[in-house]
Enzyme design. Structure first.
Site, short mmCIF file in Angstrom:
data_model
loop_
_atom_site.label_atom_id
_atom_site.label_comp_id
_atom_site.label_asym_id
_atom_site.label_seq_id
_atom_site.Cartn_x
_atom_site.Cartn_y
_atom_site.Cartn_z
N ASP A 1 0.48 3.81 1.70
CA ASP A 1 0.47 4.42 3.03
C ASP A 1 1.89 4.72 3.53
OD1 ASP A 1 0.30 4.66 5.98
OD2 ASP A 1 -1.79 4.10 5.68
N CYS B 1 0.85 -1.19 0.00
CA CYS B 1 0.00 0.00 0.00
C CYS B 1 0.89 1.25 0.00
CB CYS B 1 -0.89 0.00 1.24
SG CYS B 1 -2.01 1.43 1.32
N HIS C 1 -2.05 -3.98 5.02
CA HIS C 1 -1.87 -3.58 6.42
C HIS C 1 -3.21 -3.32 7.09
CE1 HIS C 1 -2.54 0.89 5.97
NE2 HIS C 1 -2.32 0.57 4.70
N ARG D 1 3.04 4.95 6.30
CA ARG D 1 3.46 4.24 7.51
C ARG D 1 3.95 2.82 7.22
NH1 ARG D 1 -2.21 5.34 10.30
NH2 ARG D 1 -2.73 4.84 8.14
N CYS E 1 -6.05 0.15 7.06
CA CYS E 1 -5.82 0.72 5.72
C CYS E 1 -6.96 1.66 5.31
CB CYS E 1 -5.69 -0.41 4.70
SG CYS E 1 -5.36 0.16 3.02
CO CO Z 1 -3.36 1.31 3.09
#
Ligand code: CO
Length: 205
Positions: A42, A40, A96, A44, A99
């Site tokens: 993201d 992803c 994750h 993080r 999400c």
């Molecule tokens: Co995500």
């Protein structure tokens, strides 16, 4: 902000070169990563950091909610390069918990283009509606859907002509599904690995 970023980069480069003289010169000549990571976008969940890998050790493709669209030229050309040029043996699809893409796919609000992007996740939510309905709280239900999305993405990667061709010529490649916990920083194996053996298993059926 950008000035700070460039300053940090300069410090990192100097530190790296002093810890390991010739590091950049060596890395500049070739890359031979062991892993191809599909994850992803993201911020993080950075592949190198969470997997404890250095530059040069993981080839990466990321998009919102690690969705595999089988006509995504960006993903397919990256996958083809990973398999045919870099000869990567370990492909990891990593989702994750927590999400935002999964959350958006479960909401009834319009999100513009993202709704098109996330449509495979909406389909999964429909497909597994009975299983998901057993889970009482929203967060756990979305996390379960994130796991289903990883498993589905592994299957889709395995079904691409790129992997099918590689396995047919005897390449030893595995596609794994992992999920990362934002709350504990740990990767979990979802035990949905597909490897060249599955072709033999199908042939024997
Ligand atoms: Co995500």
């Amino acid at each position: 902000m950008l000035t700070d970023l460039l300053k940090r980069n300069g410090e990192w480069s100097r530190q790296r070169d002093s810890d390991d003289p010739g590091y950049f010169t060596r890395l500049a000549t070739q890359q031979s990563p062991e892993f191809f990571w599909i994850g992803c976008s993201d911020s993080r969940v950075p592949a190198n950091v969470v997997a404890g890998l250095d530059p040069g050790e993981v080839f990466v493709h990321r998009n919102v909610a690690n969705v595999i669209h089988t006509s995504d030229m960006n993903l397919l050309s990256t996958l083809e390069f990973a398999v045919d040029a870099l000869h990567i043996k370990e492909i990891i699809v990593c989702g994750h918990y927590g999400c935002g893409g999964i959350k958006a796919a479960t909401e009834d609000l319009p999100h513009g283009l993202a709704d098109h992007w996330l449509s495979p996740i909406r389909n999964l939510a429909r497909q597994y509606a009975i299983d998901l309905a057993q889970i009482p709280d929203n967060e756990s239900r979305r996390d379960k859907l994130a796991e289903f999305n990883v498993i589905e993405s592994v299957r889709r990667v395995a079904e691409t002509p790129i992997l099918q061709r590689a396995w047919a010529r005897g390449a030893d490649i595995s596609v794994h599904g992992l999920i990362y916990g934002l709350k504990d920083g740990l990767l979990r194996d979802l035990d949905c690995t597909v490897s060249s053996g599955h072709l033999e298993a199908e042939a024997a059926e």
